[in-house]
Write an enzyme that holds these catalytic residues in place. Structure first.
Site, short mmCIF file in Angstrom:
data_model
loop_
_atom_site.label_atom_id
_atom_site.label_comp_id
_atom_site.label_asym_id
_atom_site.label_seq_id
_atom_site.Cartn_x
_atom_site.Cartn_y
_atom_site.Cartn_z
N HIS A 19 0.81 -1.22 0.00
CA HIS A 19 0.00 0.00 0.00
C HIS A 19 0.85 1.28 0.00
O HIS A 19 0.73 2.09 -0.92
CB HIS A 19 -1.00 -0.05 1.16
CG HIS A 19 -1.63 1.26 1.48
ND1 HIS A 19 -2.45 1.93 0.58
CD2 HIS A 19 -1.59 2.04 2.59
CE1 HIS A 19 -2.85 3.06 1.14
NE2 HIS A 19 -2.35 3.15 2.35
N ASP B 48 -2.93 8.53 -0.85
CA ASP B 48 -3.32 7.44 0.06
C ASP B 48 -4.79 7.08 -0.18
O ASP B 48 -5.17 5.93 -0.35
CB ASP B 48 -3.11 7.93 1.50
CG ASP B 48 -3.62 6.96 2.55
OD1 ASP B 48 -3.44 5.74 2.37
OD2 ASP B 48 -4.21 7.43 3.56
N GLU C 261 0.58 5.62 12.80
CA GLU C 261 -0.79 5.21 13.10
C GLU C 261 -0.89 3.70 13.35
O GLU C 261 -1.57 3.26 14.27
CB GLU C 261 -1.67 5.61 11.89
CG GLU C 261 -3.13 5.26 12.03
CD GLU C 261 -3.87 6.23 12.94
OE1 GLU C 261 -3.25 7.22 13.37
OE2 GLU C 261 -5.05 5.96 13.23
N ASP C 262 -0.23 2.90 12.52
CA ASP C 262 -0.46 1.45 12.55
C ASP C 262 0.58 0.63 13.28
O ASP C 262 0.36 -0.54 13.58
CB ASP C 262 -0.56 0.90 11.11
CG ASP C 262 -1.84 1.36 10.43
OD1 ASP C 262 -2.67 1.97 11.14
OD2 ASP C 262 -2.00 1.12 9.23
MN MN Z 1 -2.72 4.49 4.11
#
Ligand code: MN
Length: 732
Positions: free
Chosen positions: A68, A159, A96-97
């Site tokens: 991604h 994104d 974030e992840d």
């Molecule tokens: Mn993303």
């Protein structure tokens, strides 16, 4: 080179499949057309870092997660964005992840890249909130306001574009939410930034996710029509081509096809039938120079008759977002033919908007000093256009919030967005919601945590105001509010409050004085009252009483005028008469909740139980001191200006009192001290270690108590601490 129709991206099948196969080598190869090796290697490093950080994470499609960010970077590479944007694209989901902190990124990749990643993460977080449709506009503004750097928006758009291309495996609800958000927020932002290609792709993907059946129907109808129109389209193209050749004008002719989403919107909002919309034949001619554009215009006008009123010269008068082109509509072959004429550069800018300008900024061959500020100049151009009062004022407004961040956008707990000037505080926010909320506000939560009422808010925060019945604005708020509404509301309330309180206090003081003369207000005749009013040159008896409350007049003197009927000058007997003796027999009761006009002296900090006296402070009401305070005026005459007071019996308020504690230094003694105060139900307002040597320390404490008994309890607890050698109350 183009045959017939210009096929929009949606009909291509590039999506997950392409990005899954793409590797960082493919990207590096693409980058080598415009970035140097050093920069390409930095992008690679970001890729490997992200790959490791996302190790083990999968996308819904089953692809490794790293596919991604890599695909996002490729979209930006297609726009020829700079290496920092590409690095940020690689790392955009890391904070974030994977929980890697921003600091770690800034150490690895520098402050700029870390800021970009952080900015994208903040936008991502905002997506998870509820919202009303009507707020779309404000969401767009908030998004722009939150991104200090326009590249944050570009990474976010890429994104979103890749997520939309790979929306398939998502659960239905999530797909709907993301599609709605794309149509409401991100496609319009892309449009505002002039990024037409990304905008239309986002719109078409959003439309077909939200309305799969309608989208299928329209694309089928389009395909069918395309077949039946083929002949006439080829005919017109041929004629246009011939004309260009005849006049030796360079140019390629593209057929233009309407996008699904725009067809649907025209049907829905303009009540047009599918055939009405599709009965327009649209072409674009792309040529070399501006000059050629006008020559080609002349050529096509000689071929078919132009429709009056349909010609637009956006080359001489560019649109606010930088768009340039000639538009004309011709009537020929019994149909309307729409023609756009522009150069390659104009075409590039029309498709990529602000990103195109970014690209020129990064041309390695260009002299940096000349091109560096190309984006800035683009924005500057927008600002100048605003002065010309262009019709797309709105767009400039939105760019402005990004580059000149003088507005902030925050959420109410229900998800409504409020626009406030930058620097606005929770108090401004409270008044912006409603004057009553502002007036009754006592505390606030910012992103669910208790916050300070004076702290400036930031875009994207959720602010909740806590109110209390009967609460009143604090005069100190005037020192930090920034909105006119908050300021004038606070002033208004304080003024009314001061008036009401001065009347209360004035009446109390006057009654007390009259009692000292053995009479009361009800026994004084109206005529006498009027005589005293006019003698003192005020408008009304109320004003006179208010003046007493404010400390501008002495209650005793007014009382004596009322009693004696004498309005002669009193100076002669004030000197000799023992004023206090007469007036002092009934002290005024104090509860500590009188408001603005009764304040407790900060020198002696009196608390309930202490013998107290009041002294009038001209214009500001009464200040209450402990009767032993050294700041009180000396001598009979000075003492005469004091009002004797007593405390009400049932006082629930808290009062601050200062304590001085001497103790032996040892580990944990301050904590023990705080604990002792808490055990006695006291609150610590301030704790200061004032003096220390190796063995002994002196601690100054300001504690809230509700009276002398409470204070005694607190002091007993403190004295019980083994390390404490001495404790006393401090009065300055
Ligand atoms: Mn993303």
């Amino acid at each position: 080179m183009h045959s017939g129709f210009f096929i929009p991206d949606i009909y291509d099948s590039h999506g997950g499949a392409v990005s899954a196969e793409a590797t960082v080598d493919v990207l590096a190869n693409e980058l080598s057309t415009y970035l140097d090796t050093n920069r390409i290697n930095q992008v690679r490093r970001a890729y490997y870092y992200a790959e490791q950080a996302h190790e083990g994470q999968m996308r819904k499609s089953g692809d490794r997660y790293i596919t991604h960010p890599l695909a996002v970077a490729r979209i930006l590479a297609g726009l020829k964005l700079d290496h920092q944007s590409l690095m940020a694209a690689m790392l955009h989901d890391v904070i974030e992840d994977t929980g890697i902190p921003k600091d770690a990124l800034s150490e690895q990749f520098g402050e700029d890249v870390a800021e970009l990643v952080d900015g994208v993460s903040k936008l991502t977080q905002i997506e998870f909130r509820s919202r009303a449709e009507a707020q779309a506009e404000n969401f767009q503004k908030m998004t722009l306001a939150m991104a200090r750097d326009i590249r944050v928006i570009l990474v976010k758009l890429a994104d979103r574009l890749h997520n939309m291309r790979t929306l398939g495996p998502m659960p239905y609800e999530k797909r709907q939410r993301i599609a709605n958000e794309t149509l409401d927020i991100y496609a319009p932002i892309a449009n505002r930034l002039g990024m037409h290609s990304i905008c239309t792709e986002l719109e078409d993907l959003g439309f077909s996710s939200l309305y799969p059946m309608r989208s299928k129907y329209i694309s089928k109808a389009v395909a069918k029509l395309r077949g039946s129109h083929r002949e006439i389209i080829d005919d017109i193209r041929g004629k246009l081509q011939e004309k260009l050749e005849e006049r030796s004008l360079p140019g390629r002719i593209l057929g233009r096809e309407k996008h699904l989403n725009s067809i649907y919107n025209k049907m829905k909002f303009k009540q047009k039938s599918f055939h009405e919309i599709m009965d327009v034949y649209a072409f674009r001619i792309i040529t070399d120079t501006e000059d050629d554009c006008y020559r080609i215009l002349g050529a096509v006008h000689s071929l078919y008759k132009p429709l009056p009123g349909r010609f637009k010269d956006y080359i001489a008068m560019p649109k606010a977002n930088g768009y340039q082109s000639l538009h004309t509509t011709l009537f020929g072959m019994h149909v309307n033919i729409e023609i756009q004429i522009r150069t390659e550069e104009m075409e590039h800018i029309a498709n990529n908007g602000i990103a195109a300008h970014w690209m020129y900024k990064n041309e390695p061959s260009s002299v940096t000093s000349v091109n560096q500020s190309r984006v800035d100049r683009w924005v500057q151009g927008l600002m100048e256009m605003r002065e010309r009062a262009d019709d797309s004022l709105e767009f400039i407004e939105h760019v402005k919030v990004d580059l000149f961040p003088d507005e902030i956008y925050v959420f109410t707990p229900k998800g409504k967005i409020m626009e406030l000037p930058s620097g606005a505080t929770p108090v401004d926010f409270a008044y912006a919601i409603h004057t009553d909320i502002g007036n009754a506000c006592v505390a606030c939560r910012i992103n669910r945590n208790l916050g300070s009422l004076s702290q400036p808010l930031q875009s994207g925060q959720t602010v909740e105001i806590i109110t209390a019945p009967g609460a009143r604005p604090n005069p100190a708020w005037l020192s930090f509010v920034v909105t006119g509404k908050a300021r004038s509301s606070i002033r208004h309330v304080l003024k009314n409050q001061k008036r009401a309180e001065s009347l209360d206090l004035g009446k109390t003081l006057l009654k007390k004085s009259l009692k000292g003369f053995g009479t009361s207000l009800s026994k004084i005749g109206e005529q006498q009252v009027q005589a005293v009013v006019s003698h003192n040159q005020v408008d009304s008896f109320e004003d006179l009483i208010s003046d007493i409350g404010l400390g501008n007049r002495m209650a005793y003197l007014v009382a004596r005028q009322l009693v004696s009927g004498s309005t002669e000058d009193e100076a002669s007997d004030t000197a000799s008469a023992p004023i206090m003796d007469k007036a002092d027999n009934s002290p005024v009761t104090i509860r500590g909740t009188e408001g603005l006009l009764v304040r407790f002296a900060s020198c002696c900090k009196p608390i309930p139980g202490d013998p107290v006296v009041g002294i009038m402070d001209s214009g500001n009401g009464m200040v209450i001191h402990s009767d032993t305070c050294s700041r009180l005026p000396e001598g009979g005459e000075g003492r005469a200006r004091l009002t004797h007071l007593k405390w009400a019996k049932d006082i629930a308020n808290e009062f601050s009192v200062e304590l001085r504690v001497e103790l032996e230094r040892q580990r944990g003694v301050i904590a023990e001290l705080a604990n002792a105060v808490a055990m006695a139900d006291g609150n610590i307002e301030r704790i200061n270690v004032e003096e220390q040597n190796a063995k002994l320390g002196i601690v100054s404490l300001v504690v809230h108590v509700n009276g002398r008994r409470h204070l005694a309890r607190v002091m007993r607890r403190i004295r019980n601490i083994r390390a404490v050698t001495h404790i006393n109350r401090v009065r300055h």
